[in-house]
Design a protein around this motif. Sequence first.
Motif, PDB file in Angstrom:
ATOM      1  N   ALA A  17       0.933  -1.001   0.117  1.00  0.00           N
ATOM      2  CA  ALA A  17      -0.046   0.004  -0.263  1.00  0.00           C
ATOM      3  C   ALA A  17       0.833   1.254  -0.130  1.00  0.00           C
ATOM      4  O   ALA A  17       0.486   2.184  -0.670  1.00  0.00           O
ATOM      5  CB  ALA A  17      -0.870   0.089   0.981  1.00  0.00           C
ATOM      6  N   LEU A  18       1.795   1.361   0.842  1.00  0.00           N
ATOM      7  CA  LEU A  18       2.965   2.411   0.862  1.00  0.00           C
ATOM      8  C   LEU A  18       3.437   2.806  -0.595  1.00  0.00           C
ATOM      9  O   LEU A  18       3.766   3.759  -0.954  1.00  0.00           O
ATOM     10  CB  LEU A  18       3.741   2.249   2.005  1.00  0.00           C
ATOM     11  N   ALA A  19       4.002   1.368  -1.006  1.00  0.00           N
ATOM     12  CA  ALA A  19       4.616   1.657  -2.611  1.00  0.00           C
ATOM     13  C   ALA A  19       3.664   2.187  -3.443  1.00  0.00           C
ATOM     14  O   ALA A  19       4.000   2.995  -4.238  1.00  0.00           O
ATOM     15  CB  ALA A  19       5.010   0.185  -2.856  1.00  0.00           C
ATOM     16  N   LEU A  20       2.370   1.649  -3.636  1.00  0.00           N
ATOM     17  CA  LEU A  20       1.385   2.263  -4.419  1.00  0.00           C
ATOM     18  C   LEU A  20       1.040   3.535  -4.095  1.00  0.00           C
ATOM     19  O   LEU A  20       0.986   4.596  -5.201  1.00  0.00           O
ATOM     20  CB  LEU A  20       0.278   1.242  -4.606  1.00  0.00           C
ATOM     21  N   ALA A  21       1.059   4.059  -3.027  1.00  0.00           N
ATOM     22  CA  ALA A  21       0.639   5.604  -2.527  1.00  0.00           C
ATOM     23  C   ALA A  21       1.948   6.455  -2.970  1.00  0.00           C
ATOM     24  O   ALA A  21       1.640   7.292  -3.442  1.00  0.00           O
ATOM     25  CB  ALA A  21       0.474   5.292  -1.081  1.00  0.00           C
ATOM     26  N   ALA A  22       3.259   5.894  -2.757  1.00  0.00           N
ATOM     27  CA  ALA A  22       4.299   6.729  -3.127  1.00  0.00           C
ATOM     28  C   ALA A  22       4.240   6.754  -4.460  1.00  0.00           C
ATOM     29  O   ALA A  22       4.831   7.780  -5.098  1.00  0.00           O
ATOM     30  CB  ALA A  22       5.510   5.983  -2.425  1.00  0.00           C
ATOM     31  N   ARG A  23       3.938   5.719  -5.308  1.00  0.00           N
ATOM     32  CA  ARG A  23       3.993   5.804  -6.848  1.00  0.00           C
ATOM     33  C   ARG A  23       2.907   6.649  -7.291  1.00  0.00           C
ATOM     34  O   ARG A  23       2.997   7.671  -8.165  1.00  0.00           O
ATOM     35  CB  ARG A  23       3.880   4.236  -7.357  1.00  0.00           C
ATOM     36  N   TYR A  24       1.769   6.460  -6.789  1.00  0.00           N
ATOM     37  CA  TYR A  24       0.516   7.120  -7.667  1.00  0.00           C
ATOM     38  C   TYR A  24       0.170   8.339  -6.945  1.00  0.00           C
ATOM     39  O   TYR A  24      -0.680   9.166  -7.719  1.00  0.00           O
ATOM     40  CB  TYR A  24      -0.632   6.307  -7.780  1.00  0.00           C
ATOM     41  N   LEU A  25       0.216   8.522  -5.860  1.00  0.00           N
ATOM     42  CA  LEU A  25      -0.513   9.585  -5.064  1.00  0.00           C
ATOM     43  C   LEU A  25       0.690  10.556  -4.654  1.00  0.00           C
ATOM     44  O   LEU A  25       0.519  11.907  -4.900  1.00  0.00           O
ATOM     45  CB  LEU A  25      -1.035   9.379  -3.717  1.00  0.00           C
ATOM     46  N   LEU A  26       1.806  10.233  -4.365  1.00  0.00           N
ATOM     47  CA  LEU A  26       2.812  11.366  -4.404  1.00  0.00           C
ATOM     48  C   LEU A  26       4.084  11.301  -5.414  1.00  0.00           C
ATOM     49  O   LEU A  26       4.656  12.237  -5.609  1.00  0.00           O
ATOM     50  CB  LEU A  26       3.908  10.713  -2.918  1.00  0.00           C
ATOM     51  N   TRP A  28       6.223   9.402  -6.202  1.00  0.00           N
ATOM     52  CA  TRP A  28       7.931   9.119  -5.793  1.00  0.00           C
ATOM     53  C   TRP A  28       7.983   7.757  -6.469  1.00  0.00           C
ATOM     54  O   TRP A  28       8.048   6.726  -5.488  1.00  0.00           O
ATOM     55  CB  TRP A  28       8.021   9.184  -4.399  1.00  0.00           C
ATOM     56  N   ARG A  29       8.729   7.572  -7.467  1.00  0.00           N
ATOM     57  CA  ARG A  29       8.743   6.231  -8.100  1.00  0.00           C
ATOM     58  C   ARG A  29       9.960   5.700  -7.570  1.00  0.00           C
ATOM     59  O   ARG A  29       9.938   4.393  -7.432  1.00  0.00           O
ATOM     60  CB  ARG A  29       9.057   6.493  -9.671  1.00  0.00           C
ATOM     61  N   THR A  30      11.132   6.427  -7.153  1.00  0.00           N
ATOM     62  CA  THR A  30      12.163   5.772  -6.353  1.00  0.00           C
ATOM     63  C   THR A  30      11.855   5.168  -5.100  1.00  0.00           C
ATOM     64  O   THR A  30      12.382   3.980  -4.941  1.00  0.00           O
ATOM     65  CB  THR A  30      13.356   6.701  -6.293  1.00  0.00           C
ATOM     66  N   ALA A  31      11.065   6.089  -4.494  1.00  0.00           N
ATOM     67  CA  ALA A  31      10.528   5.352  -3.088  1.00  0.00           C
ATOM     68  C   ALA A  31       9.777   4.221  -3.186  1.00  0.00           C
ATOM     69  O   ALA A  31       9.755   3.242  -2.436  1.00  0.00           O
ATOM     70  CB  ALA A  31       9.833   6.326  -2.346  1.00  0.00           C
ATOM     71  N   SER A  32       8.996   4.166  -4.392  1.00  0.00           N
ATOM     72  CA  SER A  32       8.007   3.283  -4.696  1.00  0.00           C
ATOM     73  C   SER A  32       8.825   1.603  -4.884  1.00  0.00           C
ATOM     74  O   SER A  32       8.266   1.009  -4.496  1.00  0.00           O
ATOM     75  CB  SER A  32       7.004   3.536  -5.645  1.00  0.00           C
ATOM     76  N   THR A  33       9.888   1.986  -5.730  1.00  0.00           N
ATOM     77  CA  THR A  33      10.695   1.030  -5.960  1.00  0.00           C
ATOM     78  C   THR A  33      11.130   0.435  -4.841  1.00  0.00           C
ATOM     79  O   THR A  33      11.346  -0.902  -4.741  1.00  0.00           O
ATOM     80  CB  THR A  33      11.610   1.074  -7.236  1.00  0.00           C
ATOM     81  N   VAL A  34      12.081   1.077  -3.947  1.00  0.00           N
ATOM     82  CA  VAL A  34      12.420   0.504  -2.685  1.00  0.00           C
ATOM     83  C   VAL A  34      11.534   0.086  -1.742  1.00  0.00           C
ATOM     84  O   VAL A  34      11.822  -0.945  -1.392  1.00  0.00           O
ATOM     85  CB  VAL A  34      13.210   1.845  -2.161  1.00  0.00           C
ATOM     86  N   LEU A  35      10.212   0.465  -1.746  1.00  0.00           N
ATOM     87  CA  LEU A  35       9.524  -0.209  -0.844  1.00  0.00           C
ATOM     88  C   LEU A  35       8.827  -1.615  -1.496  1.00  0.00           C
ATOM     89  O   LEU A  35       8.887  -2.437  -0.730  1.00  0.00           O
ATOM     90  CB  LEU A  35       7.999   0.839  -0.603  1.00  0.00           C
ATOM     91  N   LEU A  36       8.714  -1.736  -2.796  1.00  0.00           N
ATOM     92  CA  LEU A  36       8.554  -2.755  -3.460  1.00  0.00           C
ATOM     93  C   LEU A  36       9.661  -3.879  -3.361  1.00  0.00           C
ATOM     94  O   LEU A  36       9.244  -5.009  -2.939  1.00  0.00           O
ATOM     95  CB  LEU A  36       8.098  -2.819  -4.906  1.00  0.00           C
ATOM     96  N   ILE A  37      10.890  -3.507  -3.299  1.00  0.00           N
ATOM     97  CA  ILE A  37      12.004  -4.232  -2.995  1.00  0.00           C
ATOM     98  C   ILE A  37      11.860  -4.937  -1.972  1.00  0.00           C
ATOM     99  O   ILE A  37      12.330  -5.960  -1.483  1.00  0.00           O
ATOM    100  CB  ILE A  37      13.351  -3.585  -3.242  1.00  0.00           C
ATOM    101  N   GLY A  38      11.119  -4.051  -0.626  1.00  0.00           N
ATOM    102  CA  GLY A  38      11.150  -4.659   0.680  1.00  0.00           C
ATOM    103  C   GLY A  38      10.226  -5.898   0.634  1.00  0.00           C
ATOM    104  O   GLY A  38      10.253  -6.496   1.843  1.00  0.00           O
ATOM    105  N   LEU A  39       9.252  -6.091  -0.347  1.00  0.00           N
ATOM    106  CA  LEU A  39       8.304  -6.970  -0.145  1.00  0.00           C
ATOM    107  C   LEU A  39       8.831  -8.460   0.209  1.00  0.00           C
ATOM    108  O   LEU A  39       8.360  -9.209   1.031  1.00  0.00           O
ATOM    109  CB  LEU A  39       7.245  -7.376  -1.236  1.00  0.00           C
ATOM    110  N   PRO A  40       9.889  -9.059  -0.675  1.00  0.00           N
ATOM    111  CA  PRO A  40      10.491 -10.373  -0.259  1.00  0.00           C
ATOM    112  C   PRO A  40      11.116 -10.436   0.902  1.00  0.00           C
ATOM    113  O   PRO A  40      11.417 -11.471   1.409  1.00  0.00           O
ATOM    114  CB  PRO A  40      11.554 -10.333  -1.443  1.00  0.00           C
TER     115      PRO A  40
END
Length: 177
Positions: A17-26, A28-40
């Motif tokens: 949710a944070l990654a998608l919020a960072a990507r689409y609401l804010l 912040w593509r880089t922050a979103s990518t970092v958050l998505l990397i955190g999933l595994p």
Amino acid sequence: MVPIIIAGEIGFWVLLALALAARYLLRWRTASTVLLIGLPLTDLVILATTVHDLRSGAVADWSHGLAAAYAGFSVGYGHALVRRADAHAAHRFAGGERPARPPKYGRERAAHEWRIFGRTLVAAVVTVALIAGVQWLAGDAARTAGLDQWYPRMAAVTGISLLIAASYTLFPKRERG
């Protein structure tokens, strides 16, 4: 173990949710990518906790196998799940196209079910490999014997998925008309 698994599951969805919020609401593509990397990493934390628990003398129970199944599910279904959530967020918050629904009929539905079977097979194989690895790392067959019940469970889940895919191939659902 159950609280760790629940925390990992909650952590997965919060990170997504944070990654998608960072990507689409804010935006912040880089922050979103970092958050998505955190999933595994949530899976790795759960698995490391499982191994530590067993190496510390715990007797394996269903929850230790559930930790491996959770990781297996993430490997088998995670990418598709994240991609689908991303498509929905893009539609909702960035004017993207509405994600296509799974097909209902015919060859397209059969192909969809075979893709699900493929993901299920990957999830089961990863789960079984992780369970075997956890048993080996724990180093005590008597204490980890409780994990053996997961082998037939994964076979059953895979078999059911195979039967569903085969049924849509052999007896395709047709549109009423």
